[in-house]
Enzyme design. Structure first.
Site, PDB file in Angstrom:
ATOM      1  N   HIS A   1      28.760  17.686  32.337  1.00  0.00           N
ATOM      2  CA  HIS A   1      28.917  17.391  30.908  1.00  0.00           C
ATOM      3  C   HIS A   1      30.209  17.977  30.371  1.00  0.00           C
ATOM      4  O   HIS A   1      30.356  18.166  29.165  1.00  0.00           O
ATOM      5  CB  HIS A   1      27.688  17.892  30.148  1.00  0.00           C
TER       6      HIS A   1
ATOM      7  N   LYS B   1      39.326  51.127  45.350  1.00  0.00           N
ATOM      8  CA  LYS B   1      39.868  51.517  46.658  1.00  0.00           C
ATOM      9  C   LYS B   1      40.964  52.580  46.480  1.00  0.00           C
ATOM     10  O   LYS B   1      40.977  53.591  47.147  1.00  0.00           O
ATOM     11  CB  LYS B   1      40.415  50.272  47.365  1.00  0.00           C
TER      12      LYS B   1
ATOM     13  N   GLY C   1      40.571  45.032  49.683  1.00  0.00           N
ATOM     14  CA  GLY C   1      39.819  45.025  48.419  1.00  0.00           C
ATOM     15  C   GLY C   1      38.889  43.840  48.301  1.00  0.00           C
ATOM     16  O   GLY C   1      37.701  43.976  47.984  1.00  0.00           O
ATOM     17  N   ARG C   2      39.401  42.644  48.565  1.00  0.00           N
ATOM     18  CA  ARG C   2      38.582  41.437  48.366  1.00  0.00           C
ATOM     19  C   ARG C   2      37.579  41.213  49.489  1.00  0.00           C
ATOM     20  O   ARG C   2      36.835  40.227  49.475  1.00  0.00           O
ATOM     21  CB  ARG C   2      39.477  40.208  48.154  1.00  0.00           C
TER      22      ARG C   2
ATOM     23  N   LYS D   1      52.570  43.754  36.942  1.00  0.00           N
ATOM     24  CA  LYS D   1      52.073  45.118  36.667  1.00  0.00           C
ATOM     25  C   LYS D   1      53.246  46.039  36.342  1.00  0.00           C
ATOM     26  O   LYS D   1      53.163  46.868  35.444  1.00  0.00           O
ATOM     27  CB  LYS D   1      51.376  45.683  37.910  1.00  0.00           C
TER      28      LYS D   1
ATOM     29  N   GLU E   1      44.102  34.992  46.461  1.00  0.00           N
ATOM     30  CA  GLU E   1      44.844  36.239  46.681  1.00  0.00           C
ATOM     31  C   GLU E   1      45.179  36.383  48.173  1.00  0.00           C
ATOM     32  O   GLU E   1      46.164  37.007  48.542  1.00  0.00           O
ATOM     33  CB  GLU E   1      44.036  37.456  46.191  1.00  0.00           C
TER      34      GLU E   1
ATOM     35  N   GLU F   1      43.168  49.180  35.057  1.00  0.00           N
ATOM     36  CA  GLU F   1      41.957  48.757  34.349  1.00  0.00           C
ATOM     37  C   GLU F   1      40.814  49.730  34.614  1.00  0.00           C
ATOM     38  O   GLU F   1      40.132  50.185  33.693  1.00  0.00           O
ATOM     39  CB  GLU F   1      41.520  47.350  34.809  1.00  0.00           C
TER      40      GLU F   1
HETATM   41  O1  F6P Z   1      44.560  42.559  42.163  1.00  0.00           O
HETATM   42  C1  F6P Z   1      45.105  43.437  43.072  1.00  0.00           C
HETATM   43  C2  F6P Z   1      44.087  44.358  43.689  1.00  0.00           C
HETATM   44  O2  F6P Z   1      44.770  45.257  44.483  1.00  0.00           O
HETATM   45  C3  F6P Z   1      43.011  43.634  44.485  1.00  0.00           C
HETATM   46  O3  F6P Z   1      43.416  43.257  45.741  1.00  0.00           O
HETATM   47  C4  F6P Z   1      41.924  44.649  44.456  1.00  0.00           C
HETATM   48  O4  F6P Z   1      40.706  44.083  44.821  1.00  0.00           O
HETATM   49  C5  F6P Z   1      41.988  45.088  43.017  1.00  0.00           C
HETATM   50  O5  F6P Z   1      43.366  45.086  42.707  1.00  0.00           O
HETATM   51  C6  F6P Z   1      41.354  46.411  42.704  1.00  0.00           C
HETATM   52  O6  F6P Z   1      41.940  47.473  43.404  1.00  0.00           O
HETATM   53  P1  F6P Z   1      41.224  48.880  43.527  1.00  0.00           P
HETATM   54  O7  F6P Z   1      39.945  48.679  44.250  1.00  0.00           O
HETATM   55  O8  F6P Z   1      42.190  49.728  44.300  1.00  0.00           O
HETATM   56  O9  F6P Z   1      40.999  49.411  42.147  1.00  0.00           O
END
Ligand code: F6P
Length: 550
Positions: free
Chosen positions: A382, A203, A265-266, A510, A351, A209
């Site tokens: 199990h 987003k 995002g979620r 972060k 979240e 990452e």
């Molecule tokens: O974990 C925090 C967050 O902002 C989530 O809400 C989101 O889904 C994720 O990081 C990834 O964010 P982006 O889509 O901006 O890379």
């Protein structure tokens, strides 16, 4: 104030009802299943195995009414900026709204924009499936790698995994999210640069990452293919709200799929973030997923509170969390295609509702969210089921099963379903010491041994559970199931009076990581007067003992 009264009434009612057990409630009322179950299309919800009676539901519905649930429903669907801390509307429901509908946000009808991106996705998917989209050497695409994390990974990954019988046979889908280079490295070993397409899903297009993995993938592609930067446009597409950053990365404008800040995002798998789903399953199935979610949206928006599946699920969650004070919610799908559903729900629920301040910025009055976890059955039986049956910690459970599996193997599904139903029965009914003694009396064991074993063979029971029984796990029903939980989470946020749509709790770690990253990468170690003694020592030991330098 009225809400506080309902809360107190529920507390008093809980004191009374918890003098008995769920099993006793079943003994008293032979019509319990009919009273406490409901159907929405291909989804049955049986919630009769909760410690509830008609008064409980009446009081919970009163709580919902006093929380202005109906008004909040309208506020979210109509595009009001209910995410007040970020001043944003919350409109993932608009992403599954038919083309003929209208929704005005900031003076503009947003539905045509939504459908124009869906059409862009459709064109893209067709080109890939038909082989018209070619890599730098003229070969068709055989592998897609979605690079994203959190909402830009969990939803698409879960859906593609759940709907594998619908997957296009010509495309293999991969998902890379972790900052740990192992995941990307293993994935790259399995693909050819000339036939691979990377989908960079973010987003913000700034997430550590995703940008680290995307940059590594880009370098790998240029190096392995020996091609010039021009070839990037054949092998990289992006999905983001941040078009400038996508362009800077080298993605061609036509391969950028846009979405909007009113999609959290979620909650974004319904947007172009779902491109990996659309490429894997085809656009027709993606549209069925959207249609299933839209049907659940209509149900949530229109059904009276007492007949409203997401709301009932939300209220049961509040009852178990706040009144029975059960901290943990296990999601146990007896359907291995849903094995990623618990981790998807972890982000959706925790979240969204793992919050400490209410909408006014004051401390929340009640516990919010649950510690959500889970694993598909029958594997869990199990491993952790011993804990569910006999530990001192109480856990509430959502079982999810399917009536008609997508595989054709004989001799499995009845056994699997029998285990799911039996576990929910055993966890609710338990076994008293007298029953254990009676069972032992039928054995050849000496009576001293029978006496010894009896306490070990008793089960407290009284574990509350919901059972969601799906006719089939197809794209439409999965869409409805996901939307069911989305609305459940929203309704709980309303009752707890929190903003379910920001996530400031992810920030502190972060920020500190940036400082530590500098100290590690510079090789100088922890800076003076930074960090606690533990963290300082760990940074320095890491550097002292590190052999490789990449
Ligand atoms: O974990 C925090 C967050 O902002 C989530 O809400 C989101 O889904 C994720 O990081 C990834 O964010 P982006 O889509 O901006 O890379």
């Amino acid at each position: 104030m009225a809400m506080e009264l309902s809360w107190q009434e529920l507390e008093q009612h809980h004191k009374l009802i918890s003098e008995g057990s769920i099993a006793e409630l079943f003994n008293k009322d032979k019509n319990r299943f009919n009273k406490f179950s409901m159907r929405f299309e291909g989804i049955l919800l049986d919630y009769s195995k909760n410690l509830i009676d008609e008064t409980t539901i009446k009081l919970l519905l009163k709580l919902a009414a006093e929380s202005n649930l109906s008004e909040w429903r309208e506020r979210i669907f109509s595009g009001e900026k209910i995410n007040h801390t970020e001043e944003r509307a919350v409109l993932h429901t608009a992403l599954r709204t038919p083309k003929t509908d209208k929704l005005i946000v900031d003076g503009e009808n947003i539905i045509p924009q939504v459908h124009s991106v869906l059409e862009q996705m459709e064109g893209f998917v067709e080109k890939i499936h038909s082989g018209e989209w070619q890599g730098f050497s003229g070969k068709r695409i055989t592998d897609i790698i979605n690079i994203g994390i959190g909402g830009s990974d969990l939803g698409p990954r879960m859906v593609v995994n759940a709907l594998h019988p619908w997957q296009s046979p010509n495309i293999t889908s991969h998902f890379v999210s972790n900052l740990d280079g192992r995941e990307l490295s293993d994935t790259l070993e399995r693909v050819e640069p000339s036939t691979t397409l990377f989908l960079i899903a973010s987003k913000t297009f700034t997430t550590l990452e995703t940008m680290t993995n995307a940059t590594t993938a880009r370098n790998w592609f240029l190096q392995q293919s020996g091609s010039s930067e021009d070839a990037i446009s054949n092998h990289f597409a992006a999905i983001s709200t941040n078009i400038d950053e996508c362009l800077k990365f080298g993605i061609a404008r036509d391969s950028i799929f846009h979405f909007w800040d009113w999609v959290g995002g979620r909650y974004s798998l319904w947007s172009a973030i779902g491109l990996s789903i659309a490429v894997s399953l085809g656009m027709k199935q993606f549209r069925k997923l959207l249609a299933g979610a839209h049907a659940m949206d209509n149900h949530f928006r229109e059904a009276p509170l007492a007949e409203n599946m997401p709301l009932i699920l939300a209220l049961l969650g509040v009852w178990n969390r706040n009144f029975s004070t059960i901290e943990s919610l296990a999601i146990l799908p007896y359907e291995s295609s849903l094995n990623l559903f618990p981790s998807y729900l972890q982000q959706l629920d925790m979240e969204s509702n793992g919050k400490q301040v209410d909408r006014a910025g004051d401390s929340v009055k009640h516990q919010t969210s649950s510690l959500l976890w889970g694993e598909s059955g029958s594997n869990g039986q199990h491993s952790f089921f011993q804990f569910l049956h006999q530990s001192q910690t109480r856990v509430a459970i959502d079982f999810i099963g399917t009536i008609n599996p997508e595989h054709k193997l004989k001799g499995h599904h009845h056994k699997l379903t029998a285990n799911m139903l039996a576990q929910s029965e055993a966890l609710m009914g338990g076994r008293s010491i007298e029953q254990a003694q009676q069972g032992l009396a039928t054995t050849d064991l000496p009576s001293s041994k029978q006496q010894l074993l009896a306490p070990y063979k008793t089960f407290p029971g009284n574990t509350p559970s919901n059972m969601l029984l799906l006719d089939r796990l197809d794209p439409y029903t999965l869409g409805s199931l996901i939307a069911l939980y989305e609305h459940k989470v929203f309704a709980q946020g309303v009752i707890w009076n929190i903003n379910s749509f920001d996530q400031m709790g992810v920030e502190l770690g972060k920020e500190l990581a940036k400082e530590v990253q500098y100290e590690l990468e510079s090789g100088n170690g922890a800076r003076k007067n930074q960090h606690d003694d533990s963290t300082r020592n760990l940074i320095n030991i890491f550097l002292e003992r590190r052999v490789s330098r990449h």
